[in-house]
Design a protein around this motif. Structure first.
Motif, PDB file in Angstrom:
ATOM      1  N   VAL A  34       1.462  -1.196  -0.385  1.00 32.12           N
ATOM      2  CA  VAL A  34       0.038   0.071  -0.138  1.00 32.12           C
ATOM      3  C   VAL A  34       0.898   1.998   0.087  1.00 32.12           C
ATOM      4  CG1 VAL A  34      -1.582   1.127   1.002  1.00 32.12           C
ATOM      5  CG2 VAL A  34      -1.893  -0.728   1.415  1.00 32.12           C
ATOM      6  N   ALA A  35       0.596   2.249  -0.681  1.00 35.24           N
ATOM      7  CA  ALA A  35       1.324   3.293  -0.938  1.00 35.24           C
ATOM      8  C   ALA A  35       0.370   4.993  -1.591  1.00 35.24           C
ATOM      9  CB  ALA A  35       2.496   3.464  -2.107  1.00 35.24           C
ATOM     10  N   PRO A 102      16.678  15.603 -11.112  1.00 38.09           N
ATOM     11  CA  PRO A 102      17.227  15.201  -9.738  1.00 38.09           C
ATOM     12  C   PRO A 102      16.836  14.649  -9.066  1.00 38.09           C
ATOM     13  CG  PRO A 102      18.428  17.240  -9.781  1.00 38.09           C
ATOM     14  CD  PRO A 102      17.802  16.772 -11.117  1.00 38.09           C
ATOM     15  N   ILE A 103      15.978  13.853  -8.287  1.00 39.10           N
ATOM     16  CA  ILE A 103      15.314  13.652  -6.843  1.00 39.10           C
ATOM     17  C   ILE A 103      16.314  13.378  -5.763  1.00 39.10           C
ATOM     18  CG2 ILE A 103      13.093  13.434  -8.505  1.00 39.10           C
ATOM     19  CD1 ILE A 103      13.215  10.404  -7.200  1.00 39.10           C
ATOM     20  N   LEU A 104      15.977  13.346  -4.646  1.00 45.27           N
ATOM     21  CA  LEU A 104      16.443  12.978  -3.185  1.00 45.27           C
ATOM     22  C   LEU A 104      14.705  12.936  -2.360  1.00 45.27           C
ATOM     23  CD1 LEU A 104      18.515  11.627  -2.213  1.00 45.27           C
ATOM     24  CD2 LEU A 104      18.673  14.197  -0.745  1.00 45.27           C
ATOM     25  N   VAL A 105      13.979  11.951  -2.441  1.00 44.23           N
ATOM     26  CA  VAL A 105      12.669  12.000  -1.349  1.00 44.23           C
ATOM     27  C   VAL A 105      13.153  11.597  -0.724  1.00 44.23           C
ATOM     28  CG1 VAL A 105      10.843  11.307  -2.041  1.00 44.23           C
ATOM     29  CG2 VAL A 105      11.686  12.718  -4.037  1.00 44.23           C
ATOM     30  N   ARG A 106      12.338  11.609   0.719  1.00 43.95           N
ATOM     31  CA  ARG A 106      12.278  11.083   2.009  1.00 43.95           C
ATOM     32  C   ARG A 106      10.991  10.452   2.193  1.00 43.95           C
ATOM     33  NH1 ARG A 106      12.169  16.491   5.178  1.00 43.95           N
ATOM     34  NH2 ARG A 106      10.771  16.783   3.448  1.00 43.95           N
ATOM     35  N   ALA A 107      11.480   8.984   2.422  1.00 44.39           N
ATOM     36  CA  ALA A 107      10.624   7.878   2.692  1.00 44.39           C
ATOM     37  C   ALA A 107       9.965   7.005   4.008  1.00 44.39           C
ATOM     38  CB  ALA A 107      10.441   7.492   1.343  1.00 44.39           C
ATOM     39  N   CYS A 108       9.579   6.209   3.597  1.00 42.92           N
ATOM     40  CA  CYS A 108       9.110   5.526   5.367  1.00 42.92           C
ATOM     41  C   CYS A 108       8.547   4.445   4.955  1.00 42.92           C
ATOM     42  CB  CYS A 108       8.763   5.681   6.613  1.00 42.92           C
ATOM     43  SG  CYS A 108       8.392   5.320   8.173  1.00 42.92           S
ATOM     44  N   ILE A 123       4.254   1.609   1.814  1.00 42.87           N
ATOM     45  CA  ILE A 123       5.057   2.990   1.827  1.00 42.87           C
ATOM     46  C   ILE A 123       4.442   4.424   2.272  1.00 42.87           C
ATOM     47  CG2 ILE A 123       6.817   3.948  -0.182  1.00 42.87           C
ATOM     48  CD1 ILE A 123       6.496   1.439  -1.272  1.00 42.87           C
ATOM     49  N   TYR A 124       5.074   5.203   2.547  1.00 38.80           N
ATOM     50  CA  TYR A 124       4.808   6.735   3.009  1.00 38.80           C
ATOM     51  C   TYR A 124       5.750   7.535   2.144  1.00 38.80           C
ATOM     52  CZ  TYR A 124       2.224   3.854   6.255  1.00 38.80           C
ATOM     53  OH  TYR A 124       0.333   3.411   6.942  1.00 38.80           O
ATOM     54  N   TYR A 125       5.348   8.320   1.610  1.00 38.20           N
ATOM     55  CA  TYR A 125       6.520   9.024   1.197  1.00 38.20           C
ATOM     56  C   TYR A 125       5.701  10.763   0.563  1.00 38.20           C
ATOM     57  CZ  TYR A 125       5.476   8.508  -3.236  1.00 38.20           C
ATOM     58  OH  TYR A 125       4.552   7.853  -4.883  1.00 38.20           O
ATOM     59  N   ASP A 126       6.213  11.971   0.398  1.00 39.08           N
ATOM     60  CA  ASP A 126       5.119  13.289   0.358  1.00 39.08           C
ATOM     61  C   ASP A 126       5.810  12.798  -1.322  1.00 39.08           C
ATOM     62  OD1 ASP A 126       4.753  15.670  -0.274  1.00 39.08           O
ATOM     63  OD2 ASP A 126       5.909  16.496   1.544  1.00 39.08           O
ATOM     64  N   GLN A 127       4.071  13.110  -1.710  1.00 41.02           N
ATOM     65  CA  GLN A 127       4.031  13.138  -3.228  1.00 41.02           C
ATOM     66  C   GLN A 127       4.139  14.495  -3.736  1.00 41.02           C
ATOM     67  OE1 GLN A 127      -0.142  10.933  -3.060  1.00 41.02           O
ATOM     68  NE2 GLN A 127       0.910  10.106  -4.993  1.00 41.02           N
ATOM     69  N   LEU A 128       3.699  16.018  -3.569  1.00 35.59           N
ATOM     70  CA  LEU A 128       3.607  17.072  -3.290  1.00 35.59           C
ATOM     71  C   LEU A 128       5.576  16.900  -3.111  1.00 35.59           C
ATOM     72  CD1 LEU A 128       2.849  19.645  -4.460  1.00 35.59           C
ATOM     73  CD2 LEU A 128       2.759  20.474  -2.189  1.00 35.59           C
ATOM     74  N   GLU A 129       6.606  16.885  -2.622  1.00 35.89           N
ATOM     75  CA  GLU A 129       7.759  16.548  -2.895  1.00 35.89           C
ATOM     76  C   GLU A 129       8.399  16.464  -4.302  1.00 35.89           C
ATOM     77  OE1 GLU A 129      11.381  16.004   0.456  1.00 35.89           O
ATOM     78  OE2 GLU A 129       9.813  14.712   0.519  1.00 35.89           O
ATOM     79  N   LEU A 130       7.692  14.676  -3.974  1.00 36.30           N
ATOM     80  CA  LEU A 130       8.820  14.805  -5.224  1.00 36.30           C
ATOM     81  C   LEU A 130       7.672  15.513  -6.457  1.00 36.30           C
ATOM     82  CD1 LEU A 130       9.443  12.337  -6.948  1.00 36.30           C
ATOM     83  CD2 LEU A 130       7.961  10.540  -6.513  1.00 36.30           C
TER      84      LEU A 130
END
Length: 147
Positions: A34-35, A102-108, A123-130
């Protein structure tokens, strides 16, 4: 009891090699992913989910920052890095064409392991950041109703 870190480490290594078969083999047959941008109901769907990301970011890499274990559950904080070189499906269904950014995304992620396989992977990450890193912007539809 097997070490619950082992399947998560295999997943990270397979992802970094872009080995979708090896990646799928880290999950049980009935595993669920689930993401924010999708759900995978079995090994094939999970591999497809990762494959779409790898197509958009063909040099993508996962780097673990921290790992916490409680029984058969693992919480991993990590970064995803890469270059946007392919189409990326955005929230809402739009597609972002390759930008070369380039991207550098923090995730959990929160993973549950049984018999040396991942059975649940969230998976959890900020879609807006990406989205912002590849040149997107937050946009609200204008209200067309009379004031």
């Amino acid at each position: 009891m097997s070490d619950p870190r082992r399947p998560l480490d295999r997943l990270r290594r397979a992802f970094n090699r872009h080995d979708l078969d090896g990646l799928a083999d880290t999950f049980s047959r009935g595993a669920v992913l689930v993401a924010p941008d999708g759900v995978g109901q079995d090994r094939d769907e999970i591999a497809s989910y990762y494959g779409a990301f790898i197509e958009a970011f063909p040099d993508s890499r996962c780097t673990v920052q921290s790992l916490t274990i409680l029984g058969d559950t693992l919480v991993a904080e990590y970064t995803l890095s890469g270059t946007h070189k392919g189409a990326y499906l955005m929230p809402g269904g739009g597609v972002a064409a390759a930008t070369g950014r380039p991207i550098l995304v923090r995730a959990c992620s929160v993973s549950t392991v049984e018999e040396d396989l991942i059975v649940s992977h969230r998976i959890y990450y900020d879609q807006l950041e990406l989205g912002a890193q590849i040149g997107g912007a937050l946009r609200f539809e204008e209200d067309e109703s009379p004031a």
